[in-house]
Design an enzyme around this catalytic site. Structure first.
Site, mmCIF file in Angstrom:
data_model
loop_
_atom_site.group_PDB
_atom_site.id
_atom_site.type_symbol
_atom_site.label_atom_id
_atom_site.label_comp_id
_atom_site.label_asym_id
_atom_site.label_seq_id
_atom_site.Cartn_x
_atom_site.Cartn_y
_atom_site.Cartn_z
ATOM 1 N N ASP A 13 0.790 -1.037 -0.209
ATOM 2 C CA ASP A 13 -0.007 0.101 0.022
ATOM 3 C C ASP A 13 0.768 1.410 0.074
ATOM 4 O O ASP A 13 0.304 2.395 0.672
ATOM 5 C CB ASP A 13 -0.918 -0.121 1.271
ATOM 6 C CG ASP A 13 -2.082 -1.380 1.279
ATOM 7 O OD1 ASP A 13 -2.101 -1.565 0.071
ATOM 8 O OD2 ASP A 13 -2.251 -1.571 2.474
ATOM 9 N N GLU A 14 1.922 1.185 -0.606
ATOM 10 C CA GLU A 14 2.825 2.362 -0.689
ATOM 11 C C GLU A 14 2.587 3.430 -1.754
ATOM 12 O O GLU A 14 2.791 4.541 -1.539
ATOM 13 C CB GLU A 14 4.221 1.990 -0.822
ATOM 14 C CG GLU A 14 4.954 1.004 0.008
ATOM 15 C CD GLU A 14 4.704 -0.533 -0.315
ATOM 16 O OE1 GLU A 14 4.017 -0.761 -1.206
ATOM 17 O OE2 GLU A 14 5.296 -1.283 0.194
ATOM 18 N N LYS A 16 1.941 2.010 -5.237
ATOM 19 C CA LYS A 16 2.615 1.426 -6.349
ATOM 20 C C LYS A 16 1.692 1.559 -7.400
ATOM 21 O O LYS A 16 2.221 2.062 -8.654
ATOM 22 C CB LYS A 16 2.607 -0.194 -6.226
ATOM 23 C CG LYS A 16 3.630 -0.601 -5.109
ATOM 24 C CD LYS A 16 3.696 -2.050 -4.958
ATOM 25 C CE LYS A 16 2.420 -2.574 -4.252
ATOM 26 N NZ LYS A 16 2.173 -2.259 -2.882
ATOM 27 N N GLY A 17 0.088 1.629 -7.441
ATOM 28 C CA GLY A 17 -0.675 1.697 -8.415
ATOM 29 C C GLY A 17 -0.767 3.139 -9.099
ATOM 30 O O GLY A 17 -0.462 3.267 -10.474
ATOM 31 N N ALA A 39 -3.716 -7.849 -3.730
ATOM 32 C CA ALA A 39 -3.470 -6.601 -4.054
ATOM 33 C C ALA A 39 -4.366 -5.584 -4.106
ATOM 34 O O ALA A 39 -5.704 -6.066 -4.530
ATOM 35 C CB ALA A 39 -2.452 -6.737 -5.169
ATOM 36 N N GLY A 40 -4.333 -4.466 -3.866
ATOM 37 C CA GLY A 40 -5.429 -3.529 -4.146
ATOM 38 C C GLY A 40 -4.607 -2.147 -4.546
ATOM 39 O O GLY A 40 -3.974 -1.363 -3.766
ATOM 40 N N THR A 298 -7.722 -1.328 0.368
ATOM 41 C CA THR A 298 -8.341 -1.248 -0.820
ATOM 42 C C THR A 298 -9.454 -2.584 -0.715
ATOM 43 O O THR A 298 -10.466 -2.449 -1.300
ATOM 44 C CB THR A 298 -7.545 -1.054 -2.042
ATOM 45 O OG1 THR A 298 -6.683 -0.207 -1.561
ATOM 46 C CG2 THR A 298 -8.308 -0.697 -3.161
ATOM 47 N N ARG A 302 -10.082 -3.072 5.770
ATOM 48 C CA ARG A 302 -9.525 -3.050 7.197
ATOM 49 C C ARG A 302 -8.889 -1.804 7.324
ATOM 50 O O ARG A 302 -7.807 -1.201 6.505
ATOM 51 C CB ARG A 302 -8.560 -4.080 7.669
ATOM 52 C CG ARG A 302 -9.427 -5.590 7.653
ATOM 53 C CD ARG A 302 -8.425 -6.545 7.986
ATOM 54 N NE ARG A 302 -7.594 -6.748 6.605
ATOM 55 C CZ ARG A 302 -6.578 -7.800 6.697
ATOM 56 N NH1 ARG A 302 -6.205 -8.555 7.680
ATOM 57 N NH2 ARG A 302 -5.982 -7.932 5.645
ATOM 58 N N SER A 412 5.632 11.715 -4.810
ATOM 59 C CA SER A 412 4.222 11.882 -5.096
ATOM 60 C C SER A 412 3.626 12.783 -3.997
ATOM 61 O O SER A 412 3.778 12.696 -2.803
ATOM 62 C CB SER A 412 3.463 10.577 -5.044
ATOM 63 O OG SER A 412 2.082 10.463 -5.033
HETATM 64 P P1 GDP Z 1 -0.817 0.255 -3.520
HETATM 65 O O1 GDP Z 1 -1.284 -1.073 -3.195
HETATM 66 O O2 GDP Z 1 0.687 0.344 -3.326
HETATM 67 O O3 GDP Z 1 -0.888 0.429 -5.004
HETATM 68 O O4 GDP Z 1 -1.384 1.478 -2.683
HETATM 69 P P2 GDP Z 1 -2.917 1.615 -2.207
HETATM 70 O O5 GDP Z 1 -3.662 2.008 -3.684
HETATM 71 O O6 GDP Z 1 -3.216 0.495 -1.755
HETATM 72 O O7 GDP Z 1 -2.807 2.941 -1.345
HETATM 73 C C1 GDP Z 1 -2.315 3.952 -1.468
HETATM 74 C C2 GDP Z 1 -3.342 4.937 -1.266
HETATM 75 O O8 GDP Z 1 -2.903 6.390 -1.210
HETATM 76 C C3 GDP Z 1 -4.595 5.131 -2.137
HETATM 77 O O9 GDP Z 1 -5.732 5.392 -1.743
HETATM 78 C C4 GDP Z 1 -3.970 6.233 -3.384
HETATM 79 O O10 GDP Z 1 -4.808 6.890 -4.091
HETATM 80 C C5 GDP Z 1 -3.346 7.265 -2.217
HETATM 81 N N1 GDP Z 1 -2.163 7.957 -2.662
HETATM 82 C C6 GDP Z 1 -0.951 7.437 -3.534
HETATM 83 N N2 GDP Z 1 -0.019 8.497 -3.500
HETATM 84 C C7 GDP Z 1 -0.556 9.481 -2.822
HETATM 85 C C8 GDP Z 1 0.165 10.792 -2.478
HETATM 86 O O11 GDP Z 1 1.233 10.869 -2.977
HETATM 87 N N3 GDP Z 1 -0.594 11.413 -1.500
HETATM 88 C C9 GDP Z 1 -1.901 10.938 -1.005
HETATM 89 N N4 GDP Z 1 -2.403 11.907 -0.080
HETATM 90 N N5 GDP Z 1 -2.482 9.975 -1.308
HETATM 91 C C10 GDP Z 1 -1.760 8.996 -2.244
HETATM 92 P P1 IMO Z 2 -0.703 -4.205 -2.327
HETATM 93 O O1 IMO Z 2 -0.247 -4.878 -3.556
HETATM 94 C C1 IMO Z 2 -1.132 -4.516 2.131
HETATM 95 C C2 IMO Z 2 -1.140 -8.799 3.845
HETATM 96 C C3 IMO Z 2 -2.315 -9.269 4.549
HETATM 97 C C4 IMO Z 2 -1.803 -9.966 5.629
HETATM 98 C C5 IMO Z 2 -0.595 -10.910 4.826
HETATM 99 C C6 IMO Z 2 -1.053 -11.961 4.259
HETATM 100 O O2 IMO Z 2 -1.955 -3.475 -2.244
HETATM 101 O O3 IMO Z 2 0.346 -3.420 -1.832
HETATM 102 P P2 IMO Z 2 -2.506 -12.710 2.196
HETATM 103 O O4 IMO Z 2 -3.822 -12.628 1.742
HETATM 104 O O5 IMO Z 2 -1.483 -12.337 0.839
HETATM 105 O O6 IMO Z 2 -2.039 -14.386 2.423
HETATM 106 O O7 IMO Z 2 -2.251 -12.134 3.424
HETATM 107 O O8 IMO Z 2 -0.230 -9.890 3.582
HETATM 108 N N1 IMO Z 2 -1.117 -8.100 2.195
HETATM 109 C C7 IMO Z 2 -1.080 -7.034 1.936
HETATM 110 N N2 IMO Z 2 -1.048 -5.860 2.571
HETATM 111 N N3 IMO Z 2 -1.225 -4.738 0.851
HETATM 112 C C8 IMO Z 2 -1.329 -5.595 0.050
HETATM 113 O O9 IMO Z 2 -0.975 -5.561 -1.409
HETATM 114 C C9 IMO Z 2 -1.399 -6.893 0.519
HETATM 115 N N4 IMO Z 2 -1.417 -8.090 0.389
HETATM 116 C C10 IMO Z 2 -1.391 -9.062 1.318
HETATM 117 O O10 IMO Z 2 -3.125 -8.042 4.910
HETATM 118 O O11 IMO Z 2 -1.121 -9.477 6.697
HETATM 119 MG MG MG Z 3 -2.826 -1.715 -1.907
#
Ligand code: GDP
Ligand code: IMO
Ligand code: MG
Length: 429
Positions: A13-14, A16-17, A39-40, A298, A302, A412
């Protein structure tokens, strides 16, 4: 370097998307190489939000999108996601989506087992996404998986089902569950097969061809290095290798194809699910960062756990994953804080550590050593040039760069695609 590999350098959730979508306009192909619909990935383009779990983030910009063999594929989740994204006006055809025909499938019995185990584990649960990821990878290495290519051979599936069900029926019995309903499973597979087979192909061959023609390939990692099954906070990890090297094995290209490794790093730290988290904040600051950063999963909705930036972890991730440069995301979430803190080491039973030890109990006991800095009152939200950032935000970024021993290539400043500051172009660096 022609290719770029994007990986998460924390616990997922850094952002990446967002970064993959932004980079996709410079790429010819986007490839997912591990993980599944755990992934989300969130994309925001002109105020419109797209949430992707299985589809590569290149799909929205119309870039050829490939699901590689390293992914575990839930065919029903794929169909639902394709329908959802098409409903948002994105066209998805066999022209812009390819699925590796050697991907193992996630079946309903994998979801069942994921749930049964988590429930039985009680307090010791991993906190998985409940999508059957772990059990599906187990069946892959156990050589009893049903794969995408099997969908074209359902009339001769019985011996494979024998192997698979012998394994699962024994496990299910242990949980007091009935055996797998084989007839129903076969029927469900027959129903979904034509949809998946439309996209199925030996993607290694397609990638070889486009690479020879000079295409730029963008690999999209899921999860993060600290969730890697070897290098992460085991056993609180996912069941795939999330490090950059997997891009090669998970797509069918050689190790020299990964190119520039772009580590995506949040300007603070979050984690969903159980496991050690040395810099976790359980106070008002953590609450505020979580709210400002909209830190809710996502996939599962949670609440994400939130903490200060941990330079020890990111330095370790960058080393393990061979990161060339990082994209620092969500700096805007820190706007308005009086002071900000960075973890520079751990204290564990009187000893100072400059790395995260391997044992879960040691990890849980690590006490962070912080360096504090002045925060900034000005807004960084939406900034598109480095010069627009407040002096203290620049100091924070520079200090992170020094501590993690890796340069910052992008910053970003909001969820929007174009609110991105480019310092070094990964495709030309
Ligand atoms: P991913 O799993 O690494 O693709 O990340 P997620 O999409 O799960 O979570 C990142 C969240 O932060 C998403 O809701 C994005 O829309 C948001 N986001 C991404 N870059 C930024 C940023 O630079 N600032 C803010 N405020 N939100 C961001
Ligand atoms: P993105 O690509 C954050 C976490 C789950 C759990 C552990 C194992 O969006 O960054 P799993 O269902 O893979 O067996 O769960 O890994 N987890 C993530 N946490 N972002 C994700 O993907 C995750 N995918 C799995 O919460 O702790
Ligand atoms: Mg994510």
């Amino acid at each position: 370097m022609a290719n770029v590999t994007v990986i998460g350098a924390q616990w997922g959730d850094e952002g990446k998307g967002k970064i993959v979508d932004w980079l996709a306009s410079r790429a010819d192909v986007v490839v997912r190489f591990q993980g599944g619909h755990n992934a989300g990935h969130t994309l925001v383009i002109d105020g419109k939000t797209y949430k992707l779990s299985l589809l590569p983030s290149g799909i929205v910009s119309g870039t050829l999108s490939v699901i590689g063999n390293g992914v575990v594929l839930d065919p029903w989740a794929l169909r639902d996601e394709v329908a959802k994204v098409e409903g948002q006006g994105v066209s998805i055809t066999d022209e812009n989506l390819a699925v590796a025909d050697n991907c193992p499938l996630i079946l309903p019995l994998h979801r069942d087992l994921d749930g049964l185990r988590e429930t039985a584990a009680g307090k010791g649960k991993i906190g998985t996404t409940g999508r059957g990821i772990g059990p599906a990878y187990e069946d892959k290495v156990g050589r009893r998986a049903i794969r995408v290519c099997d969908l074209a051979h359902l009339d001769t599936l019985e011996p494979q089902l024998d192997r698979l069900c012998a394994h699962h029926d024994a496990l299910r019995a242990g949980f007091g569950q009935p055996p797998v309903d084989r007839a129903a499973l076969l029927e469900e597979l027959r129903e979904i097969a034509p949809f998946v087979l439309k996209f199925a192909q030996p993607v290694w061959k397609r990638l070889k061809k486009v690479r020879r023609a000079g295409a730029k390939i963008l690999f999209e990692g899921a999860q993060g290095v600290l969730l890697d099954v070897d290098h992460g906070t085991y056993p609180f990890v996912t069941s795939s290798n999330t490090v950059s090297g997997t891009a090669a094995s998970g797509s069918g290209l050689g190790p020299n194809s990964t190119g520039y490794v772009l580590g995506i790093v949040k300007a603070y730290t979050t984690r969903v699910g159980s496991g050690p988290f040395p810099t976790e904040l359980e106070d008002d600051v953590g609450q505020r960062l979580g709210e400002r950063g909209h830190e809710f999963g996502t996939v599962t909705g949670r609440k994400r756990r939130v903490g200060w930036f941990d330079a020890v972890l990111v330095r370790q991730s960058c080393a393990i994953s061979g990161v060339t440069g990082i994209a620092l995301t969500k700096i805007d979430v820190l706007d308005g804080l009086e002071r900000v803190a960075i973890c520079t080491g751990y204290r564990l039973r009187g000893k100072v550590y400059d790395y995260l030890p391997s044992h879960a109990a040691d990890q849980a006991e690590c006490e962070p050593i912080y360096e504090e800095m002045d925060g900034w009152h000005e807004s960084t939200a939406g900034a598109r040039s480095y010069a627009d950032l407040p002096a203290n935000a620049i100091k924070y970024i520079q200090r992170i760069q020094e501590l993690i021993e890796c340069p910052v290539a992008l910053v970003s400043t909001s969820p929007e695609r174009d609110d991105t500051i480019l310092m070094r172009d990964p495709f030309v660096d």
